[in-house]
Design an enzyme around this catalytic site. Structure first.
Site, PDB file in Angstrom:
ATOM      1  N   LYS A 158       0.803  -1.221   0.000  1.00 38.54           N
ATOM      2  CA  LYS A 158       0.000   0.000   0.000  1.00 38.54           C
ATOM      3  C   LYS A 158       0.837   1.272   0.000  1.00 38.54           C
ATOM      4  O   LYS A 158       0.439   2.303  -0.563  1.00 38.54           O
ATOM      5  CB  LYS A 158      -0.941   0.005   1.200  1.00 38.54           C
ATOM      6  CG  LYS A 158      -2.030  -1.058   1.173  1.00 38.54           C
ATOM      7  CD  LYS A 158      -3.043  -0.788   0.081  1.00 38.54           C
ATOM      8  CE  LYS A 158      -4.235  -1.721   0.173  1.00 38.54           C
ATOM      9  NZ  LYS A 158      -5.226  -1.460  -0.898  1.00 38.54           N
ATOM     10  N   GLU A 206      -9.851   5.661   3.321  1.00 40.34           N
ATOM     11  CA  GLU A 206     -10.634   4.538   3.817  1.00 40.34           C
ATOM     12  C   GLU A 206      -9.687   3.351   3.977  1.00 40.34           C
ATOM     13  O   GLU A 206      -8.637   3.304   3.345  1.00 40.34           O
ATOM     14  CB  GLU A 206     -11.768   4.196   2.839  1.00 40.34           C
ATOM     15  CG  GLU A 206     -11.388   3.279   1.681  1.00 40.34           C
ATOM     16  CD  GLU A 206     -10.329   3.845   0.744  1.00 40.34           C
ATOM     17  OE1 GLU A 206      -9.453   3.067   0.298  1.00 40.34           O
ATOM     18  OE2 GLU A 206     -10.351   5.055   0.463  1.00 40.34           O
ATOM     19  N   SER A 252       1.515  -9.751  -1.038  1.00 37.82           N
ATOM     20  CA  SER A 252       1.182  -8.332  -0.882  1.00 37.82           C
ATOM     21  C   SER A 252       1.384  -7.785   0.520  1.00 37.82           C
ATOM     22  O   SER A 252       1.522  -6.577   0.697  1.00 37.82           O
ATOM     23  CB  SER A 252      -0.265  -8.093  -1.309  1.00 37.82           C
ATOM     24  OG  SER A 252      -1.154  -8.900  -0.552  1.00 37.82           O
TER      25      SER A 252
END
Length: 396
Positions: free
Chosen positions: A92, A114, A379
């Site tokens: 991210k 969010e 990830s």
């Protein structure tokens, strides 16, 4: 006609999916964002600052690790792209670093976001602390309870975490609250965490995550003599990690792209988040995409034990590539993902995030040829999911 899967038309559509479905009040915001992205993010000044931060702050390039014991089990060559080793513990941050530089260039000081599993919230809070900007993160009340470590990290950084208490209280409802806040405070910057929302957000997030596949190309060439894997596998909720892992390979038809969805209790159990299998075209905040919906057209409540995949829609780029056959969708149940997480931990000494475990589980459902080169995008790391793992495996 688009010549590349990554191109949108003038209205922001990938084929039949995409667009910018926003209130009139926010139309200037998305137009300002697109203009700023196009004029600034391809300059030498931006590229230098972004690249320096990816190297010195995020810790890139992340390794492309040959998983020897996992490869032996499946009879192919399996490489793990180690996004779990990024600062903050997931992919991210690649996107939040890029967007925070863009927001700062635009003169924005109030950042909203969010988050589902909390990884994007942590990554947003991290870059806001880095740049000295205000940060509000909306998170579903349900996810606040099951992702306590990430909530604590956000608060220790700089963020105010606000609970979304409407609906079934996962990521979908946090997104709704963030958009509502943005509508009421149009001078703020909405730092979206996945390839979702109105155009140009899907394009922007995919671009900032493309560093993943750019590194895969170079690293694989160094390790194997070929720059394109036979298969690239990634989990898809909204789908930012998958977009990043697939980015450089969309237009190279020699390799298969495998998008792994969360089937929850089973695709047709009524408790699933497998939008790529169950979804039909509909508008979900900001864009036309594939969406899980009830017979009356209402958004269906998703279910996944993975907070980051507990979402009833996917990004329009993924909807387009799945609909056209460029990417193949595979659905993995909660149970299968949990077993895959334990398998990687025991075989390779790496505890994956539950989202990544869905991608790993797909190895057992694909038709693999001997000597295939398979890259799985790992990830995120599994720290945040340890309570879930211990509940599943209490006798470890």
């Amino acid at each position: 006609m688009n010549t590349s899967y990554l191109e949108t038309d003038a209205l922001g559509f990938y084929g039949e999916f995409g667009g910018a479905y926003v209130p009139e009040l926010l139309r200037p915001n998305v137009e300002e964002l697109e203009a700023a992205f196009n004029s600034y993010c391809f300059t030498e000044a931006f590229e230098n600052e972004y690249t320096d931060l990816l190297r010195d702050f995020v810790g890139r390039p992340t390794p492309l690790y040959y998983a020897n014991r996992l490869s032996e089990k499946y009879g192919v060559h399996i490489y793990l792209k180690r996004e779990d080793l990024c600062h903050t513990g997931a992919h991210k941050v690649n996107n939040t670093v890029g967007q925070i530089l863009l927001a700062k260039h635009m003169g924005k000081t109030d950042i909203i976001a969010e988050t589902g599993a909390g990884q994007h919230g942590v990554a947003t809070a991290t870059v806001c602390a880095l740049m000295g900007l205000n940060c509000i993160v909306y998170m579903g009340e349900k996810d606040i309870e099951r992702q306590t470590p990430n909530v604590q990290r956000m608060k220790m950084l700089v963020a105010e975490v606000r609970a979304a208490v409407s609906g079934s209280k996962p990521l979908k409802d946090a997104t709704n609250e963030a958009i509502r806040h943005w509508r009421n405070h149009p001078d703020s910057y909405y730092l979206i965490g996945s390839v979702v929302g109105p155009h140009p957000y899907p394009k922007i997030v995919a671009y900032f995550q493309s560093v993943i596949s750019k590194e895969i190309e170079q690293q694989l060439l160094e390790k194997t003599g070929k720059s394109s894997p036979d298969k690239v596998v990634a989990c898809v909720g909204g789908g930012s990690n998958a977009a990043g892992a697939f980015y450089e390979f969309y237009d190279n038809k020699n390799g298969a792209l495998v998008a792994v969805a969360a089937a929850g209790f089973g695709v047709h159990s009524g408790k699933s988040a497998a939008t790529s299998v169950l979804g039909t075209p509909a508008v979900l905040p900001g864009r036309l995409t594939l969406r899980m919906q009830e017979e009356d057209g209402q958004v269906a409540a998703p279910h996944s034990s993975s907070a980051g995949l507990d979402y009833p829609g996917i990004g329009p780029l993924h909807a387009h590539t799945i609909a056209t056959g460029r990417a193949k969708a595979i659905a993995i149940t909660d149970e299968e993902a949990l077993e895959a997480a334990l398998e990687l931990s025991r075989l390779e000494g790496i505890i994956p995030a539950l989202e990544s475990a869905h991608a790993l589980s797909a190895l057992g459902k694909m038709k693999l040829q001997k000597d295939d080169v398979v890259v799985v995008n790992l990830s995120g790391r599994g720290d945040k999911d340890m309570n879930t793992y211990m509940d599943k495996f209490p006798n470890l």
